[in-house]
Design a protein around this motif. Structure first.
Motif, PDB file in Angstrom:
ATOM      1  N   LEU A  17       0.855  -1.000   0.117  1.00  0.00           N
ATOM      2  CA  LEU A  17       0.164   0.074   0.089  1.00  0.00           C
ATOM      3  C   LEU A  17       0.878   1.144   0.164  1.00  0.00           C
ATOM      4  O   LEU A  17       1.605   1.405   0.986  1.00  0.00           O
ATOM      5  N   LYS A  18       0.642   1.952  -0.937  1.00  0.00           N
ATOM      6  CA  LYS A  18       1.570   3.224  -0.987  1.00  0.00           C
ATOM      7  C   LYS A  18       0.947   4.267  -0.075  1.00  0.00           C
ATOM      8  O   LYS A  18      -0.001   4.630   0.178  1.00  0.00           O
ATOM      9  N   ILE A  19       2.231   4.860   0.570  1.00  0.00           N
ATOM     10  CA  ILE A  19       1.905   5.716   1.490  1.00  0.00           C
ATOM     11  C   ILE A  19       2.153   7.337   0.758  1.00  0.00           C
ATOM     12  O   ILE A  19       1.409   8.484   1.034  1.00  0.00           O
ATOM     13  N   ALA A  20       3.179   7.127  -0.105  1.00  0.00           N
ATOM     14  CA  ALA A  20       3.630   8.487  -0.689  1.00  0.00           C
ATOM     15  C   ALA A  20       4.365   7.758  -2.107  1.00  0.00           C
ATOM     16  O   ALA A  20       4.845   6.630  -2.185  1.00  0.00           O
ATOM     17  N   GLU A  76       1.004   2.169  -7.826  1.00  0.00           N
ATOM     18  CA  GLU A  76      -0.473   1.843  -7.497  1.00  0.00           C
ATOM     19  C   GLU A  76      -0.331   0.740  -6.585  1.00  0.00           C
ATOM     20  O   GLU A  76       0.374   0.057  -6.163  1.00  0.00           O
ATOM     21  N   PRO A  77      -1.697   0.470  -5.450  1.00  0.00           N
ATOM     22  CA  PRO A  77      -1.827  -0.778  -4.566  1.00  0.00           C
ATOM     23  C   PRO A  77      -1.586  -1.699  -5.289  1.00  0.00           C
ATOM     24  O   PRO A  77      -2.085  -2.033  -6.388  1.00  0.00           O
ATOM     25  N   GLU A  78      -0.958  -2.845  -4.632  1.00  0.00           N
ATOM     26  CA  GLU A  78      -0.851  -4.240  -5.026  1.00  0.00           C
ATOM     27  C   GLU A  78      -1.585  -5.258  -4.011  1.00  0.00           C
ATOM     28  O   GLU A  78      -1.406  -4.954  -2.745  1.00  0.00           O
ATOM     29  N   LEU A  79      -2.034  -6.206  -4.626  1.00  0.00           N
ATOM     30  CA  LEU A  79      -2.501  -7.223  -3.879  1.00  0.00           C
ATOM     31  C   LEU A  79      -2.425  -8.626  -4.161  1.00  0.00           C
ATOM     32  O   LEU A  79      -2.547  -8.938  -5.730  1.00  0.00           O
ATOM     33  N   LYS A  95      -5.715   3.028 -11.461  1.00  0.00           N
ATOM     34  CA  LYS A  95      -6.723   4.191 -11.567  1.00  0.00           C
ATOM     35  C   LYS A  95      -6.830   4.940 -12.907  1.00  0.00           C
ATOM     36  O   LYS A  95      -7.842   5.222 -13.079  1.00  0.00           O
ATOM     37  N   THR A  96      -5.860   4.852 -13.768  1.00  0.00           N
ATOM     38  CA  THR A  96      -5.939   5.547 -14.944  1.00  0.00           C
ATOM     39  C   THR A  96      -6.804   4.822 -15.880  1.00  0.00           C
ATOM     40  O   THR A  96      -7.609   5.249 -16.605  1.00  0.00           O
ATOM     41  N   ILE A  97      -6.557   3.397 -15.852  1.00  0.00           N
ATOM     42  CA  ILE A  97      -7.290   2.664 -16.862  1.00  0.00           C
ATOM     43  C   ILE A  97      -8.602   1.961 -16.160  1.00  0.00           C
ATOM     44  O   ILE A  97      -9.326   1.110 -16.879  1.00  0.00           O
ATOM     45  N   ARG A  98      -8.790   2.338 -14.948  1.00  0.00           N
ATOM     46  CA  ARG A  98      -9.816   1.749 -14.152  1.00  0.00           C
ATOM     47  C   ARG A  98     -10.196   0.099 -14.394  1.00  0.00           C
ATOM     48  O   ARG A  98     -11.048  -0.454 -14.601  1.00  0.00           O
ATOM     49  N   THR A  99      -8.958  -0.639 -13.891  1.00  0.00           N
ATOM     50  CA  THR A  99      -9.094  -1.963 -14.077  1.00  0.00           C
ATOM     51  C   THR A  99      -9.773  -2.352 -12.836  1.00  0.00           C
ATOM     52  O   THR A  99      -9.870  -1.956 -11.766  1.00  0.00           O
ATOM     53  N   GLN A 100     -10.363  -3.607 -13.219  1.00  0.00           N
ATOM     54  CA  GLN A 100     -11.200  -4.483 -11.950  1.00  0.00           C
ATOM     55  C   GLN A 100     -10.606  -5.810 -11.815  1.00  0.00           C
ATOM     56  O   GLN A 100      -9.876  -6.401 -12.619  1.00  0.00           O
ATOM     57  N   TYR A 101     -10.703  -6.202 -10.596  1.00  0.00           N
ATOM     58  CA  TYR A 101     -10.247  -7.274 -10.035  1.00  0.00           C
ATOM     59  C   TYR A 101     -10.463  -8.423 -10.790  1.00  0.00           C
ATOM     60  O   TYR A 101      -9.610  -9.281 -10.961  1.00  0.00           O
ATOM     61  N   PHE A 102     -11.693  -8.552 -11.108  1.00  0.00           N
ATOM     62  CA  PHE A 102     -12.307  -9.669 -11.607  1.00  0.00           C
ATOM     63  C   PHE A 102     -12.166  -9.796 -13.483  1.00  0.00           C
ATOM     64  O   PHE A 102     -12.966 -10.416 -13.894  1.00  0.00           O
TER      65      PHE A 102
END
Length: 259
Positions: A101-104, A108-111, A134-141
């Protein structure tokens, strides 16, 4: 809402009732364990699971705060980054989750989710790496090869030794956001003495373009870790690492604290 589902899952894992952990601790007191447990995401050991051969399910959790998120000679832009993880282990099988999780900074966030099985000195693992763009609005599924931000990787790891540990890993990004299907190999030597640990790593990209635009060494690193306070099966630590990516002609330094 679906893009937040994975982060809810890892939160649930980290909040597994303490009674389960306490019960397993009482049962496992007679088993042999490492005096100082290793944190996640430390070279090969960072992305291979802790194995428990008892007949009981064991839950473990870890977290670290790093000054810069580095992995296999790559800089992922988080500076700093908070990285929690959790595992369930049973009879050599491990099911786990890990997040950055990015603080600064950028990135992008990674899981990531993974499952592994230990067989003697070998460990076989399957990883699903996912980051939310966030740029291309990817979805997890979204698993469409043209739009997904998932990357699936298979790993084979050979480990020998304890206080002087030698690890060999071969991994393949066989499906997902890396169309070049990169093949990566890594050699790691870990030396433990007292509450100290030194690790030397050399990683090579055999094919593909995920780590660099051509084949070659992409990850040369050395690190020093010092365990600080012991709290049962958990120990706090501080670590320092110097990483070079010869293919990209870049060098990075990072500091981490965690348990």
């Amino acid at each position: 809402m679906t893009r937040y589902l994975p982060f809810i899952v890892i939160s649930v894992l980290l909040l597994v009732p303490a009674s389960l952990s306490a019960q397993n601790h009482m049962i496992d007191e007679s088993l042999t364990t490492d005096e100082y447990p290793k944190p996640e995401k430390s070279a090969i050991a960072e992305k291979s699971a802790i194995t428990n051969k008892s007949t009981n399910v064991e839950f473990t959790a870890n977290a670290q705060l790093v000054s810069r998120y580095l992995w296999r000679g790559q800089d992922y832009g988080h500076a700093p980054s908070f990285q929690p993880g959790a595992e369930l282990s049973w009879r050599g099988f491990t099911l786990g989750a890990w997040s950055a999780l990015k603080i600064a900074g950028e990135g992008e966030p990674e899981l990531d989710f993974y499952i592994s099985k230990e067989a003697g000195k070998f460990t076989f693992a399957l990883w699903d790496y996912w980051s939310y763009d966030k740029t291309i609005r990817t979805q997890y599924f979204d698993y469409n090869s043209a739009t997904t931000s998932h990357m699936f990787e298979g790993q084979i790891i050979y480990s020998t030794g304890e206080r002087n540990q030698f690890n060999l890993m071969l991994s393949s990004l066989f499906l997902g956001a890396d169309p070049t299907k990169s093949l990566y190999g890594e050699v790691e030597y870990v030396r433990e003495f007292g509450k100290n640990e030194i690790a030397l790593v050399a990683g090579y990209q055999f094919k593909g373009e995920y780590y660099a635009t051509h084949s070659g060494f992409v990850n040369i690193s050395c690190s020093y870790l010092r365990y600080l306070c012991d709290f049962g099966k958990y120990s706090t630590f501080v670590s320092f690492s110097l990483t070079a990516n010869p293919a990209l002609k870049k060098t990075f330094f990072a500091v981490a604290v965690g348990f």
